[in-house]
Design an enzyme around this catalytic site. Structure first.
Site, short mmCIF file in Angstrom:
data_model
loop_
_atom_site.label_atom_id
_atom_site.label_comp_id
_atom_site.label_asym_id
_atom_site.label_seq_id
_atom_site.Cartn_x
_atom_site.Cartn_y
_atom_site.Cartn_z
N ARG A 161 0.84 -1.22 0.00
CA ARG A 161 0.00 0.00 0.00
C ARG A 161 0.87 1.26 0.00
O ARG A 161 0.56 2.24 0.68
CB ARG A 161 -0.92 0.04 1.23
CG ARG A 161 -1.95 -1.04 1.27
CD ARG A 161 -2.94 -0.91 0.12
NE ARG A 161 -4.13 -1.72 0.35
CZ ARG A 161 -4.20 -3.02 0.12
NH1 ARG A 161 -3.17 -3.67 -0.38
NH2 ARG A 161 -5.33 -3.67 0.35
N SER A 236 -10.55 -0.33 3.54
CA SER A 236 -9.69 -0.46 4.73
C SER A 236 -9.22 0.91 5.17
O SER A 236 -8.60 1.63 4.39
CB SER A 236 -8.45 -1.28 4.40
OG SER A 236 -8.79 -2.56 3.97
N GLU A 334 -4.37 3.85 6.40
CA GLU A 334 -4.04 3.63 4.99
C GLU A 334 -4.61 4.80 4.19
O GLU A 334 -4.05 5.24 3.20
CB GLU A 334 -4.66 2.31 4.53
CG GLU A 334 -4.34 1.96 3.10
CD GLU A 334 -5.38 1.06 2.48
OE1 GLU A 334 -6.13 1.54 1.62
OE2 GLU A 334 -5.43 -0.12 2.86
N1 EPU Z 1 -10.28 -10.33 10.76
C1 EPU Z 1 -10.90 -10.31 11.98
N2 EPU Z 1 -11.86 -9.35 12.21
C2 EPU Z 1 -12.24 -8.46 11.28
C3 EPU Z 1 -11.59 -8.48 10.01
C4 EPU Z 1 -10.62 -9.42 9.78
O1 EPU Z 1 -10.59 -11.11 12.86
O2 EPU Z 1 -13.12 -7.65 11.56
C5 EPU Z 1 -9.29 -11.38 10.47
C6 EPU Z 1 -9.90 -12.45 9.57
O3 EPU Z 1 -10.47 -13.46 10.31
C7 EPU Z 1 -8.71 -12.97 8.80
C8 EPU Z 1 -7.79 -11.77 8.71
O4 EPU Z 1 -8.23 -10.86 9.70
O5 EPU Z 1 -8.04 -13.97 9.53
C9 EPU Z 1 -7.74 -11.16 7.33
O6 EPU Z 1 -9.02 -10.62 6.99
P1 EPU Z 1 -9.46 -10.31 5.47
O7 EPU Z 1 -9.24 -11.50 4.63
O8 EPU Z 1 -10.81 -9.72 5.51
O9 EPU Z 1 -8.40 -9.27 4.96
P2 EPU Z 1 -7.71 -7.98 5.64
O10 EPU Z 1 -6.29 -8.31 5.91
O11 EPU Z 1 -8.53 -7.54 6.79
C10 EPU Z 1 -6.82 -6.99 3.40
C11 EPU Z 1 -6.87 -5.70 2.65
C12 EPU Z 1 -8.21 -5.53 1.94
C13 EPU Z 1 -8.38 -6.69 0.98
C14 EPU Z 1 -8.30 -8.00 1.78
C15 EPU Z 1 -8.34 -9.21 0.89
C16 EPU Z 1 -5.38 -4.20 3.84
C17 EPU Z 1 -5.26 -2.98 4.70
N3 EPU Z 1 -6.63 -4.58 3.53
O12 EPU Z 1 -7.78 -6.93 4.45
O13 EPU Z 1 -8.16 -4.34 1.18
O14 EPU Z 1 -9.62 -6.61 0.31
O15 EPU Z 1 -7.05 -8.07 2.52
O16 EPU Z 1 -7.14 -9.31 0.17
O17 EPU Z 1 -4.36 -4.76 3.46
C18 EPU Z 1 -8.69 -2.02 1.04
O18 EPU Z 1 -7.49 -1.82 0.93
O19 EPU Z 1 -9.54 -1.09 1.03
C19 EPU Z 1 -9.16 -3.39 1.25
C20 EPU Z 1 -10.43 -3.67 1.49
#
Ligand code: EPU
Length: 338
Positions: A161, A236, A334
């Protein structure tokens, strides 16, 4: 191209914050952009899709809405093409265009809000793919001089990012065109992200096409992330923090199920999902005034209607403080907070 006075930016930011720009112009070409830059109004603030900015005040000077359109195949190779896209194109419309033509490489990035010109600024990424994986180069106009410059992938200094345009280049350029390399055949279907695999399985698809992957991503995103047309948000709000493995081990003592990702090259550092950290602090689904932490994904802050930028910023700070207090990790925004 006309410079307008006192224009509300409400329709131009997905958080739905009502600030008013003193001077505002929509630029549809590099020529328009240069004409706008010839005015003496400074500083200049370039607005893309407005999906990664939180306005706590109106930008000073001249706000330029990048509306430079166009999608053109600029080179053809045996197995791939280069496509050059105007910075003002809507990112998801471009992804749909690519999927429709069976051009592979951006299907995992379906439904990411924002414009094509903003995509390299934060090296957008989702479901195992980042913009840098398909990136060839970009053209950008330097705001101080009106000169157009070409940036290679190395010039852009892509990180998680992150890019040159968030560091030394911040606020200095308007990205007018982005060139990406897409596959014509033997697509590299990326279903490594658990959620995609599960969704494809549930849809009964064992040999997915790029259209199937795009559809699965759209399905996952729509189920977890709020539609900015209904609830104001910027996706995010925070980055997932990178920490020493020792920090993870410390957290594991009290939270054995903490999710994490190993970081290359030597896996001595790890990335911990900020969404998980925030949820553990009890913020998920919590509403504070007109703003809140989204019920289905704690990484997303929302405007339930009528929120000010200051309100959202205060909520973000409170969340950052409580994560730091509980876990000793300072998470970072972010989103670009103005
Ligand atoms: N999780 C939680 N609680 C929550 C959200 C997530 O416990 O409320 C845990 C989930 O259980 C999982 C882990 O966190 O184990 C990862 O969650 P998720 O797959 O939803 O992805 P993320 O890491 O929270 C990132 C990106 C998203 C992107 C997703 C999928 C960043 C800052 N965000 O989110 O990007 O869609 O991966 O690749 O890296 C964006 O940038 O606007 C965005 C939505």
């Amino acid at each position: 191209m006309k410079i307008k006075k006192n224009v509300s930016l409400l329709p131009f930011n997905t958080f739905g914050i009502p600030v008013e720009a003193g001077s505002f112009a929509e630029v549809r070409s590099v020529h328009d952009l240069r004409v706008a830059l010839r005015s003496d109004i400074r500083p200049v603030f370039v607005l893309g899709g407005g999906s990664n900015v939180l306005f706590t005040r109106a930008p000073e000077g001249l706000v330029l809405k990048n509306a430079i359109r166009g999608i053109e195949v600029t080179r053809r190779f045996k197995h791939k093409i280069w496509v050059t896209v105007g910075g003002g194109e809507v990112w998801h419309d471009f992804v749909l265009w690519a999927v429709r033509h069976n051009f592979g490489g951006v299907e995992n990035l379906s439904l990411i809000p924002g414009s094509v010109g903003a995509a390299p600024v934060q090296n957008i990424g989702a479901y195992g793919v980042e913009l840098k994986d398909v990136f060839v180069g970009l053209r950008a106009v330097e705001l101080a001089t009106g000169k157009e410059k070409y940036f290679t992938r190395a010039d852009c200094q892509f990180g998680y990012r992150d890019s040159f345009f968030k560091k030394e280049g911040k606020g200095k350029y308007c990205i007018t065109a982005v060139t990406l390399s897409l596959t014509l055949r033997q697509h590299r279907i990326n279903t490594s992200y658990g959620d995609i695999r599960k969704t494809l399985e549930a849809n009964g698809i064992s040999r997915p096409t790029i259209a199937d992957v795009s559809q699965a991503v759209i399905q996952i995103r729509s189920s977890k992330l709020p539609d900015p047309a209904k609830i104001g948000n910027c996706g995010s709000f925070f980055k997932n923090p990178e920490t020493e493995r020792a920090t993870l081990e410390r957290i594991r003592l009290t939270h054995p199920d903490v999710p994490y990702f190993d970081l290359p090259p030597d896996e001595r550092r790890v990335k911990i999902p900020a969404g998980w950290l925030i949820e553990q602090c009890g913020w998920k689904g919590k509403r504070v005034g007109n703003t809140g932490c989204y019920e289905k994904q704690a990484l997303v802050l929302v405007n339930y209607g009528g929120a000010t930028g200051e309100e959202v910023k205060n909520l973000a700070l409170a969340i950052m403080d409580s994560v730091e207090q509980k876990f000793g990790i300072r998470i970072e925004a972010e989103v670009n907070v103005l």
